[in-house]
Design an enzyme around this catalytic site. Structure first.
Site, mmCIF file in Angstrom:
data_model
loop_
_atom_site.group_PDB
_atom_site.id
_atom_site.type_symbol
_atom_site.label_atom_id
_atom_site.label_comp_id
_atom_site.label_asym_id
_atom_site.label_seq_id
_atom_site.Cartn_x
_atom_site.Cartn_y
_atom_site.Cartn_z
ATOM 1 N N ALA A 16 0.896 -1.331 0.061
ATOM 2 C CA ALA A 16 -0.077 0.081 -0.045
ATOM 3 C C ALA A 16 0.862 1.260 0.071
ATOM 4 C CB ALA A 16 -0.984 -0.189 1.111
ATOM 5 N N ARG A 22 -3.959 8.496 -10.090
ATOM 6 C CA ARG A 22 -5.079 8.641 -10.862
ATOM 7 C C ARG A 22 -6.522 8.629 -9.981
ATOM 8 N NH1 ARG A 22 -4.304 3.349 -14.333
ATOM 9 N NH2 ARG A 22 -2.792 3.061 -12.559
ATOM 10 N N LYS A 29 -4.790 6.732 -1.622
ATOM 11 C CA LYS A 29 -5.860 5.824 -2.196
ATOM 12 C C LYS A 29 -6.389 4.921 -0.969
ATOM 13 C CE LYS A 29 -4.575 3.063 -5.537
ATOM 14 N NZ LYS A 29 -4.234 2.461 -6.911
ATOM 15 N N GLN A 85 8.238 1.754 2.706
ATOM 16 C CA GLN A 85 8.919 1.693 1.556
ATOM 17 C C GLN A 85 9.116 3.304 1.298
ATOM 18 O OE1 GLN A 85 6.775 0.757 -2.062
ATOM 19 N NE2 GLN A 85 8.789 0.277 -3.143
ATOM 20 N N GLY A 90 8.426 0.289 -7.156
ATOM 21 C CA GLY A 90 7.728 -0.747 -7.973
ATOM 22 C C GLY A 90 7.280 -2.014 -6.714
ATOM 23 N N GLU A 169 4.438 -7.279 -18.205
ATOM 24 C CA GLU A 169 3.599 -6.042 -17.994
ATOM 25 C C GLU A 169 3.029 -5.430 -19.310
ATOM 26 O OE1 GLU A 169 2.680 -4.593 -14.721
ATOM 27 O OE2 GLU A 169 3.105 -6.912 -14.552
ATOM 28 N N LYS A 365 -31.864 14.821 20.709
ATOM 29 C CA LYS A 365 -30.303 15.026 20.411
ATOM 30 C C LYS A 365 -29.811 14.736 22.166
ATOM 31 C CE LYS A 365 -27.961 17.984 22.041
ATOM 32 N NZ LYS A 365 -27.039 19.254 22.419
ATOM 33 N N SER A 419 -49.120 21.094 23.827
ATOM 34 C CA SER A 419 -48.726 21.806 22.526
ATOM 35 C C SER A 419 -48.195 23.018 22.679
ATOM 36 C CB SER A 419 -49.862 21.715 21.522
ATOM 37 O OG SER A 419 -50.008 20.277 21.230
HETATM 38 C C1 UD1 Z 1 0.496 -4.963 -10.882
HETATM 39 C C2 UD1 Z 1 1.349 -5.928 -11.421
HETATM 40 C C3 UD1 Z 1 0.666 -6.611 -12.788
HETATM 41 C C4 UD1 Z 1 -0.847 -6.885 -12.261
HETATM 42 C C5 UD1 Z 1 -1.493 -5.416 -11.733
HETATM 43 C C6 UD1 Z 1 -2.983 -5.896 -11.134
HETATM 44 C C7 UD1 Z 1 3.527 -5.442 -11.119
HETATM 45 C C8 UD1 Z 1 4.869 -4.994 -11.813
HETATM 46 N N1 UD1 Z 1 2.321 -5.445 -11.866
HETATM 47 O O1 UD1 Z 1 0.458 -3.530 -11.834
HETATM 48 O O2 UD1 Z 1 1.174 -7.557 -13.170
HETATM 49 O O3 UD1 Z 1 -1.572 -7.252 -13.458
HETATM 50 O O4 UD1 Z 1 -0.892 -5.184 -10.467
HETATM 51 O O5 UD1 Z 1 -3.394 -4.831 -10.129
HETATM 52 O O6 UD1 Z 1 3.478 -5.849 -10.002
HETATM 53 N N2 UD1 Z 1 2.722 -0.446 -4.645
HETATM 54 C C9 UD1 Z 1 3.869 -0.532 -3.686
HETATM 55 N N3 UD1 Z 1 4.811 0.301 -3.688
HETATM 56 C C10 UD1 Z 1 5.310 0.364 -5.191
HETATM 57 C C11 UD1 Z 1 4.358 0.180 -6.142
HETATM 58 C C12 UD1 Z 1 3.254 -0.340 -6.000
HETATM 59 O O7 UD1 Z 1 3.489 -0.503 -2.553
HETATM 60 O O8 UD1 Z 1 6.309 1.006 -5.203
HETATM 61 C C13 UD1 Z 1 1.472 -1.184 -4.318
HETATM 62 C C14 UD1 Z 1 0.346 -0.263 -4.701
HETATM 63 O O9 UD1 Z 1 -0.055 0.623 -3.440
HETATM 64 C C15 UD1 Z 1 -0.766 -1.279 -4.913
HETATM 65 C C16 UD1 Z 1 -0.232 -2.416 -5.461
HETATM 66 O O10 UD1 Z 1 1.436 -2.272 -4.970
HETATM 67 O O11 UD1 Z 1 -1.609 -1.523 -3.864
HETATM 68 C C17 UD1 Z 1 -0.096 -2.422 -6.976
HETATM 69 O O12 UD1 Z 1 0.684 -1.267 -7.640
HETATM 70 P P1 UD1 Z 1 0.027 -0.706 -8.885
HETATM 71 O O13 UD1 Z 1 0.999 0.450 -9.173
HETATM 72 O O14 UD1 Z 1 -1.126 -0.498 -9.166
HETATM 73 O O15 UD1 Z 1 0.553 -1.694 -9.860
HETATM 74 P P2 UD1 Z 1 0.058 -2.162 -11.401
HETATM 75 O O16 UD1 Z 1 0.797 -1.009 -12.249
HETATM 76 O O17 UD1 Z 1 -1.501 -1.995 -11.568
HETATM 77 MG MG MG Z 2 -2.892 -1.146 -10.011
#
Ligand code: UD1
Ligand code: MG
Length: 484
Positions: A16, A22, A29, A85, A90, A169, A365, A419
């Site tokens: 998370a 977006r 989020k 993190q 990623g 991806e 209340k 009343s």
């Molecule tokens: C990821 C997957 C993709 C999959 C999709 C499904 C990867 C590289 N890709 O893509 O294959 O189809 O999910 O929803 O894993 N997050 C972190 N730290 C980061 C990046 C992300 O904690 O550095 C968390 C986000 O908060 C989120 C989740 O990981 O809860 C997914 O991240 P997101 O960026 O939405 O991944 P996608 O590009 O959707």
């Molecule tokens: Mg996603």
């Protein structure tokens, strides 16, 4: 220690730390809500329900706010921990950030990996994944799904024998790969030993320059292949924007409503009934009209009836009570067989005892309305205690606020408030006393007495006729100024 056939994850990681750009929101989020529950709590609850011994949430963006939320919801439960993190580099990097929290755990521990933005995941899916992880020679299981519309998800690339070869991806995929219907849902189970080893080898050599967790699939392929567990789209869809949020909320509400209907609740219009995730229990033979919203931690007893358009937030409704249409109740308790509404407003601190009645356009209340008491029409009862069987006439107002402080009104049992009376607090109307209609009560009314403050009535014989004659004469002078 992990037994070979357990289906509970030893540890669940909830990722998370992403930015969630977006959503275009000041709020991170994972704190946006589905059915009144922040997204991250859906994932954490699913992990706990699946039997995870520990849950580690990986936080980054706005981590203080998320941490604060987790502490308030799960505080005291050592199960939920936080890893940080610092930069969202990623999904692979996010899991790396959780490794220190798992120091000391055995290599054979099964780690479930979930997303904080995919709230519909079920304990059943997590159990299947954990079982598949243990079957897998590669010690890994991946969730596959087929979205109804093409989405920018990772695609599952299978080898000639149908085994998972790798995940590519969307942005890195060829046109042929993008045509693959089977996508990566992003929910995994993996042995901790494998995770420790494989994470070391991940690189950011891809179109997004991110450390992809998905690259673990290719590494697992070299060891015999990760198992693939298929899940319906409705269980794994993630939230990237507010259109997704609404779609996920629809699925969540349908699931919540169906569970309550199976448990014995009638909904006249289930598609227009909104029950928050943390509400309940709702008893047998509860009846909910169209447009009812049950929010927060609302509970409803057996056979209670909540009619059309009522909004109840953190309310307890006891068995057999009736809430008539278009009533709004918050932090209130409604007793057995009591009646409220239509068009009542019960604000925080309202306690209505058994068989009492609050009618149309009555606002309460911080007030206790005791057994069998009635305020049937157009009243304001604030900071008041109304004794058993008392009757509050239409238009009665407790004047509880002097511009500086709030004061209490006590109406003892059996009292009758005529009343259009005003009770200027602090004041007490004694047991079985009467307050005459139109009275402004400024002093305590002793038990069984009558309070009257209005001026004595005077009747003047013939006054109305004389008044009308005078009016008519004036009017005719004005239309004929010369008097001709
Ligand atoms: C990821 C997957 C993709 C999959 C999709 C499904 C990867 C590289 N890709 O893509 O294959 O189809 O999910 O929803 O894993 N997050 C972190 N730290 C980061 C990046 C992300 O904690 O550095 C968390 C986000 O908060 C989120 C989740 O990981 O809860 C997914 O991240 P997101 O960026 O939405 O991944 P996608 O590009 O959707
Ligand atoms: Mg996603």
């Amino acid at each position: 220690m992990t037994t070979p056939y357990t289906t509970a994850p030893d540890i669940a990681l909830v990722l998370a730390a992403g930015l969630g750009t977006r959503m275009h929101s000041a709020t991170v989020k994972v704190l946006h809500e589905v059915a009144g529950k922040p997204l991250i709590a859906w994932a954490v609850d699913a992990a706990i329900d699946a039997g995870a011994r520990r849950v580690v949430a990986v936080l980054g963006h706005q981590r203080e706010r998320v941490d604060e939320f987790l502490a308030s919801r799960y505080g005291g439960k050592a199960t939920v921990e936080v890893a940080v993190q610092a930069e969202p580099r990623g999904t692979g990097d996010a899991v790396r950030a959780a490794l220190p929290a798992m120091t000391g755990e055995p290599d054979e521990a099964v780690v479930a990996i979930l997303y904080g933005d995919a709230p519909l995941v079920t304990e059943g899916l997590l159990a299947s994944l954990c079982a598949a992880c243990q079957r897998s020679p590669a010690g890994m299981a991946v969730t596959a799904t087929e979205p109804p519309h093409p989405v920018a998800y990772g695609r599952l690339v299978r080898d000639s024998r149908g085994r998972l070869a790798r995940i590519v991806e969307h942005v890195d995929a060829t046109d042929d790969e993008r045509a693959i219907a089977e996508v990566n849902a992003g929910i995994y189970a993996i042995r901790l030993g494998r995770l420790r080893e494989d994470l070391r080898h991940l690189s950011a050599d891809n179109a997004q320059g991110e450390i992809y967790l998905t690259d673990l699939a290719a590494r697992a392929a070299a060891r015999g292949g990760a198992e693939v567990v298929r899940a319906p789209w409705e269980e794994v869809m993630g939230i990237n924007d507010r259109v997704d949020l609404a779609a996920v909320a629809r699925c969540a509400r349908r699931r919540i409503n169906e569970a309550w209907m199976i448990a014995g609740v009638t909904m006249e219009a289930p598609e227009a009934t909104y029950i928050d995730a943390d509400c309940g229990p709702l008893g047998a033979d509860v009846w909910l009209g169209p447009g009812v919203c049950l929010r927060g931690q609302t509970r409803i007893g057996d056979g209670a009836r909540i009619d059309a358009g009522c909004v109840l937030t953190d309310v307890v409704v006891e068995a057999g009570a009736t809430i008539k249409p278009s009533s709004v109740l918050s932090e209130a308790t409604i007793g057995t067989a009591a009646q409220v509404g239509p068009f009542s407003h019960c604000r925080p601190g309202t306690v209505i005892d058994e068989r009492a009645r609050i009618g149309n356009f009555v606002e309460t209340k911080k007030s206790h309305i005791m057994a069998g008491a009635k305020a049937n029409h157009l009243a304001y009862l604030g900071d008041a205690s109304v004794g058993a069987g008392a009757n509050i006439g239409a238009g009665t107002i407790t004047c509880n606020y002097d511009g500086v402080k709030k004061h209490r009104t006590v109406i003892e049992s059996g009292a009758f408030i005529g009343s259009d009376s005003q009770l200027i607090a602090p004041v007490t109307v004694g047991r079985d006393a009467y307050v005459g209609s139109g009275t402004t009560v400024t002093r305590d009314v002793p038990r069984s007495s009558l309070a009257l403050s209005r001026a004595k009535q005077v009747n003047i014989d013939g006054w109305a006729d004389r008044f009308r004659d005078a009016q008519n004469r004036r009017q005719s002078r004005q239309s004929d100024p010369d008097g001709k």
